[in-house]
Design an enzyme around this catalytic site. Structure first.
Site, PDB file in Angstrom:
ATOM      1  N   CYS A  26     -40.991  98.879 129.107  1.00  0.00           N
ATOM      2  CA  CYS A  26     -40.411 100.151 128.663  1.00  0.00           C
ATOM      3  C   CYS A  26     -40.856 100.450 127.240  1.00  0.00           C
ATOM      4  O   CYS A  26     -40.746  99.594 126.347  1.00  0.00           O
ATOM      5  CB  CYS A  26     -38.888 100.088 128.739  1.00  0.00           C
TER       6      CYS A  26
ATOM      7  N   CYS B 168     -39.156 106.026 137.320  1.00  0.00           N
ATOM      8  CA  CYS B 168     -38.029 105.650 136.478  1.00  0.00           C
ATOM      9  C   CYS B 168     -37.322 106.878 135.918  1.00  0.00           C
ATOM     10  O   CYS B 168     -37.965 107.844 135.508  1.00  0.00           O
ATOM     11  CB  CYS B 168     -38.518 104.762 135.333  1.00  0.00           C
TER      12      CYS B 168
ATOM     13  N   GLN C 229     -25.923 106.620 116.232  1.00  0.00           N
ATOM     14  CA  GLN C 229     -27.030 107.402 116.769  1.00  0.00           C
ATOM     15  C   GLN C 229     -28.126 106.462 117.272  1.00  0.00           C
ATOM     16  O   GLN C 229     -28.522 105.533 116.563  1.00  0.00           O
ATOM     17  CB  GLN C 229     -27.590 108.341 115.699  1.00  0.00           C
TER      18      GLN C 229
ATOM     19  N   GLU D 260     -11.338 109.906 115.053  1.00  0.00           N
ATOM     20  CA  GLU D 260     -12.122 109.357 116.165  1.00  0.00           C
ATOM     21  C   GLU D 260     -11.182 108.672 117.145  1.00  0.00           C
ATOM     22  O   GLU D 260     -10.263 107.946 116.737  1.00  0.00           O
ATOM     23  CB  GLU D 260     -13.155 108.355 115.632  1.00  0.00           C
TER      24      GLU D 260
ATOM     25  N   CYS E 177     -46.192 103.482 130.679  1.00  0.00           N
ATOM     26  CA  CYS E 177     -45.512 102.343 131.291  1.00  0.00           C
ATOM     27  C   CYS E 177     -45.748 102.354 132.790  1.00  0.00           C
ATOM     28  O   CYS E 177     -46.156 103.366 133.366  1.00  0.00           O
ATOM     29  CB  CYS E 177     -44.013 102.328 130.977  1.00  0.00           C
TER      30      CYS E 177
ATOM     31  N   CYS F 185     -37.458 108.146 131.463  1.00  0.00           N
ATOM     32  CA  CYS F 185     -38.350 109.128 130.829  1.00  0.00           C
ATOM     33  C   CYS F 185     -38.598 110.289 131.782  1.00  0.00           C
ATOM     34  O   CYS F 185     -38.570 110.119 132.993  1.00  0.00           O
ATOM     35  CB  CYS F 185     -39.705 108.503 130.498  1.00  0.00           C
TER      36      CYS F 185
ATOM     37  N   ASP G  52     -18.777 116.777 115.521  1.00  0.00           N
ATOM     38  CA  ASP G  52     -19.832 116.037 116.238  1.00  0.00           C
ATOM     39  C   ASP G  52     -19.240 115.516 117.543  1.00  0.00           C
ATOM     40  O   ASP G  52     -19.088 114.305 117.728  1.00  0.00           O
ATOM     41  CB  ASP G  52     -20.353 114.896 115.361  1.00  0.00           C
TER      42      ASP G  52
ATOM     43  N   CYS H  48     -24.986 117.298 120.925  1.00  0.00           N
ATOM     44  CA  CYS H  48     -25.977 116.514 121.667  1.00  0.00           C
ATOM     45  C   CYS H  48     -26.210 117.106 123.056  1.00  0.00           C
ATOM     46  O   CYS H  48     -26.989 116.576 123.839  1.00  0.00           O
ATOM     47  CB  CYS H  48     -25.554 115.054 121.767  1.00  0.00           C
TER      48      CYS H  48
END
Length: 488
Positions: free
Chosen positions: A162, A78, A288, A338, A72, A81, A383, A410
Site C-alpha cells: 500500500c 482495492c 488529522q 469534545e 500498487c 484508493c 470542526d 471533512c
C-alpha cells in the site's frame, strides 16, 4: 429503465463524493467507483423518485485522465484508493470543482471569495493512521490482512504494498499477516460472530517516526502473542515501535474499539509535532491523518480566524485540541468541547505539554455543553464529524451571534447542507478554500469563513402617539393589537 437491466455509457463527471454521472438518453444515472471519461458497463440497482443508481460492472475504456500506471498491486480492486492512475494535478482540479459546485448550490448565487485548493505536501505515504482488516479475498480462502475490495463489506485484499502508508507500516503488516497465517489462526466472521482476528491498527508519527501497533481480536480464543512482539521489535524500520497493544473487542458491530487493552510492550501513546507544537496521541485519539497537510489546513484556519487578541474562542468538536492550542497563543481564552473523553484528556495533557494555561477542555456533547457554559465566545471554530453539525446544536451556536465563524468540513455535502442555516441567521460566506489531505481518494477538506453581516446604515424614525394630524391614535394601536394578538 428497470432494476437489473445492464447499460453502457461514459462517465461525464464525478460529483462529491465519488458519484459518477452517466447520461443514458435523457436519464441521468449515478454510478460510483469510476473516473470522468471512462466508458463503463453498469447494472441498474436502485430507482426511486426519478433518481436512478447503477452498480459498476466493468470499465470498458480508460479515461483520457488516466495518464499513469498503478503504483500498487491491488489497484483498482482495492477500496482504499480511487484515483491512482490520474495525475495528482487532475485530482485537485476535480475535487476543487466538486466543492465549488456544492457551495454555489447552497449559496443561491451569493458572491464569495474562492481561494483555491491546497494540495498535500506529499502525495504518497502520507497517512499517520491506518486500520487494516483480517479476512479472506474469496469465500474460504487463505487469511488476508489489508483493505476491503471496492464495494464489498466482506472480501479483504492483503495490502502488502500500500502506497498510502509509510514502508514501516507495510513491514509491520507483512510480519503480522505471516505470523498468523503460519499458525492458521481464525479471523472474525461478521455474520456468524465467530473467530479471533479482527483488525490491525497502526499509528506512526510522520515527524517523529514513533509507531504504535494494535492487534485487535475477540476473546473467543487464546494465543501467545509474545513471539509476535519479538518479531515486530526485530524488524528493520526507519522509525521506532514505542508501543504494542493487544486489544480485546467483542462488539458485534464492525468497529475498532476496546473492551480491554493489554500492553505487550512499551506505552499506549506516541508523539507528533505540528507547527512547532508537540502532541501526545493515544490509541483512539482523533488526529488529522495527514500530518503535513494538517499543517497547511491549520495555517489556513489561523489566517481565517484573524486577530483574536483579548478574545474568547470556542473550538467545538475539538478532538485532541490541536486547533485550540494553535490559536491559544493569540487569544485570551480558548474553550474546547469534545464528546470523546479520551480525546479531552489528551487535549489537557497536550496543553500542559505546550505550556498553554489559557485552554479549557470539556468532555460532552456540544448540544448539551453549550447550555451549561456561562462564557460567551467572540469567535467560534467548528470542526464537526462527517455528518456535520447536529441540527439541534446549530441554533444554539448561531444564537451567540459572533462576528466570525470558521467551519472546517471533512465532508463537503454536510457543509452545503448546513450553510443555509448560517445564511438565514445573518451570516455570509466571506471566503473559502479546500485542503487535500487524502490524495488518491474521494475525500477533501473544506474551510470557510462566515462573517455576520452588518447594516450599511441606520434610519431614525420618529413616531408621535396621540390625537391630531400626523399622529397615530392610541385606540387604533389597541384595536390592531387585539386583532393580531401578538405574543408578549
Amino acid at each position: 429503465m428497470k432494476k437489473g437491466e445492464i447499460y453502457e455509457g461514459v462517465i461525464e463527471k464525478v460529483d462529491f463524493p465519488n458519484k459518477g454521472i452517466v447520461m443514458t438518453g435523457d436519464q441521468k444515472v449515478t454510478v460510483k467507483n469510476g473516473m470522468p471519461g471512462q466508458k463503463v458497463r453498469f447494472m441498474i440497482n436502485k430507482k426511486r423518485s426519478g433518481r436512478v443508481e447503477g452498480r459498476l460492472l466493468e470499465v470498458l475504456e480508460k479515461s483520457p485522465l488516466e495518464t499513469r500506471d498503478p503504483v500498487c498491486s491491488i489497484f483498482p480492486e482495492c477500496g482504499g484508493c480511487m484515483y491512482q492512475t490520474m495525475s495528482y494535478e487532475n485530482q485537485l482540479v476535480m475535487k476543487e470543482r466538486q466543492v465549488r459546485d456544492l457551495l454555489e448550490g447552497a449559496l443561491n448565487g451569493a458572491d464569495y471569495q474562492w481561494e483555491g485548493i491546497h494540495g498535500s505536501p506529499i502525495e504518497f505515504r502520507y497517512r499517520n493512521k491506518m486500520e487494516f482488516s483480517f479476512g479472506d479475498a474469496y469465500k474460504d480462502g487463505p487469511l488476508t490482512l489489508g483493505l476491503h475490495k471496492k464495494g464489498s463489506t466482506y472480501d479483504v485484499l492483503t495490502a502488502n504494498d500500500c502506497k498510502l502508508v509509510h514502508e514501516d507500516m507495510t513491514k509491520i503488516l507483512t510480519c503480522v499477516h505471516e505470523f498468523f497465517l503460519k499458525r492458521n489462526v481464525s479471523y472474525y466472521r461478521k455474520m456468524q460472530h465467530t473467530g479471533y482476528l479482527r483488525h490491525l491498527l497502526l499509528r506512526r508519527g510522520v515527524t517523529t517516526g514513533e509507531i504504535l501497533v494494535h492487534v485487535i481480536t475477540t476473546s473467543q480464543e487464546e494465543h501467545d502473542l509474545q513471539p509476535l512482539k519479538e518479531e515486530l521489535l526485530a524488524l528493520p524500520l526507519e522509525g521506532k515501535i514505542v508501543g504494542i497493544m493487544h486489544i480485546i473487542n467483542d462488539s458485534l458491530s464492525d468497529v475498532v474499539q476496546s473492551d480491554e487493552t493489554r500492553i505487550l510492550y512499551g506505552q499506549d501513546f506516541f508523539y507528533e509535532t505540528l507547527l512547532g507544537l508537540r502532541f501526545k496521541i493515544s490509541t483512539f485519539s482523533f488526529f488529522q491523518p495527514n500530518s503535513l497537510a494538517a499543517e497547511v489546513l491549520y495555517s489556513v484556519v489561523r489566517q481565517y480566524i484573524g486577530d483574536t487578541k483579548d478574545k474568547v474562542v470556542f473550538d467545538l468538536y475539538s478532538g485532541t485540541g490541536t486547533i485550540a492550542q494553535l490559536v491559544a497563543s493569540v487569544a485570551d481564552e480558548v474553550i474546547g468541547v469534545e464528546i470523546v473523553e479520551e480525546a479531552v484528556e489528551a487535549a489537557k495533557q497536550n496543553a500542559a505539554l505546550n505550556n498553554l494555561s489559557n485552554c479549557k477542555f470539556i468532555a460532552g456533547d456540544v448540544l448539551k455543553v453549550l447550555d451549561d457554559l456561562t462564557e460567551k465566545p467572540d469567535v467560534i471554530i467548528l470542526d464537526p464529524p462527517r455528518d456535520g453539525i447536529h441540527p439541534k446544536a446549530l441554533p444554539k451556536i448561531l444564537s451567540y451571534g459572533v462576528d466570525h465563524i470558521v467551519y472546517i468540513s471533512c465532508k463537503a455535502t454536510s457543509l452545503a447542507r448546513d450553510l443555509p442555516a448560517f445564511l438565514a441567521a445573518g451570516y455570509e460566506l466571506e471566503k473559502a478554500c479546500s485542503v487535500d489531505q487524502f490524495c488518491e481518494t474521494v475525500h477533501v477538506e473544506t474551510v470557510v469563513l462566515l462573517s455576520h453581516k452588518k447594516p450599511d446604515g441606520h434610519i431614525n424614525v420618529k413616531v408621535e402617539f396621540g390625537e391630531g394630524e400626523g399622529k397615530v391614535p392610541l385606540d387604533n394601536i389597541a384595536k390592531r393589537a387585539e386583532t393580531y394578538k401578538p405574543k408578549e
